[in-house]
Enzyme design. Structure first.
Site, PDB file in Angstrom:
ATOM      1  N   CYS A  41       0.841  -1.198   0.000  1.00  0.00           N
ATOM      2  CA  CYS A  41       0.000   0.000   0.000  1.00  0.00           C
ATOM      3  C   CYS A  41       0.875   1.246   0.000  1.00  0.00           C
ATOM      4  O   CYS A  41       1.400   1.647   1.044  1.00  0.00           O
ATOM      5  CB  CYS A  41      -0.924  -0.003   1.217  1.00  0.00           C
ATOM      6  SG  CYS A  41      -1.951   1.487   1.348  1.00  0.00           S
ATOM      7  N   CYS A  44      -0.275   4.129   2.212  1.00  0.00           N
ATOM      8  CA  CYS A  44       0.052   3.971   3.635  1.00  0.00           C
ATOM      9  C   CYS A  44       1.539   4.161   3.905  1.00  0.00           C
ATOM     10  O   CYS A  44       1.923   4.809   4.890  1.00  0.00           O
ATOM     11  CB  CYS A  44      -0.364   2.587   4.124  1.00  0.00           C
ATOM     12  SG  CYS A  44      -2.029   2.070   3.665  1.00  0.00           S
ATOM     13  N   ASP A  45       2.400   3.579   3.062  1.00  0.00           N
ATOM     14  CA  ASP A  45       3.804   3.419   3.415  1.00  0.00           C
ATOM     15  C   ASP A  45       4.790   4.283   2.637  1.00  0.00           C
ATOM     16  O   ASP A  45       5.986   4.280   2.951  1.00  0.00           O
ATOM     17  CB  ASP A  45       4.208   1.948   3.244  1.00  0.00           C
ATOM     18  CG  ASP A  45       3.446   1.036   4.193  1.00  0.00           C
ATOM     19  OD1 ASP A  45       2.992   1.527   5.233  1.00  0.00           O
ATOM     20  OD2 ASP A  45       3.301  -0.158   3.877  1.00  0.00           O
TER      21      ASP A  45
END
Length: 214
Positions: A41, A44-45
């Site tokens: 993701c 997200c990261d």
């Protein structure tokens, strides 16, 4: 409905909201390095890879969207596409191609991910020449689509070609009393907010269905 433990449940209406799961590369090093540079993701990261070298595995919209997010932070992004020919929308490709610190490798396969405490490199193979090389990298984002968790009802409900449950605007499937919501369905735009709304709609539809039963 029966569970693996043998426990069985009976209901007059069922809502399936099992979502999707990441499709993995199934190469050495991937499972061992999840959370240590292997990610699924970019939203997200991506911030964790500021000024680092990153590989993105995939060639469709999700891969290029991940690249757009990563290019804001990473110092170098390499896209590795297994198929021959990029599948992403042209507008996304243009956004990525104009960046000076991006490299696109078409028709290549990821064969191994190196590292112990964290990712240090990604091995790739040219699918035309079979030549193998290693890309020094601090991380790899796997963006090769998601798999719907529709296996429990694949023998019962109507699915589309990628295994998503086909529902109408009331979250009804082709089976009376069986409803579905979220990423496991054909509803576009797989986002938490959309899934939550569809879950509420499925619950209301199931209630209407039950009220109408004798």
């Amino acid at each position: 409905m029966a569970l693996e433990s043998g426990t069985a449940f009976q209901a007059r209406a069922v809502i399936l909201a099992t979502g999707k799961r990441e499709r993995t590369l199934k190469v050495p090093g991937e499972k061992e390095l999840v959370g240590k540079g292997v990610a699924y993701c970019a939203t997200c990261d991506a911030p964790f890879f500021k000024d680092k070298r990153v590989v993105v595995a995939g060639g469709a919209n999700s891969a290029f969207t991940a690249a757009v997010d990563l290019l804001k932070a990473a110092k170098e992004v390499t896209l590795v596409n297994f198929a021959k020919g990029w599948q992403a929308d042209e507008i996304l490709q243009r956004q990525v191609r104009v960046q000076p610190h991006v490299r696109l490798l078409d028709h290549h396969a990821v064969t191994r991910i190196d590292g112990v405490q964290s990712v240090t490199g990604v091995h790739i193979r040219d699918r035309e020449t079979n030549q193998e090389t290693t890309i020094p990298a601090d991380g790899i984002f796997v963006e090769i689509k998601l798999l719907p968790n529709s296996e429990p009802v694949r023998w019962l409900a109507k699915l589309n070609e990628v295994g998503e449950m086909i529902v109408d605007c009331h979250c009804r499937t082709n089976v009376p009393g069986l409803f579905a919501a979220g990423d496991v369905t054909t509803v576009p735009h797989k986002q938490i907010l959309i899934s939550a709304g569809k879950g509420a709609k499925a619950a209301l539809s199931a209630y209407e269905y039950l009220v109408g039963q004798p």
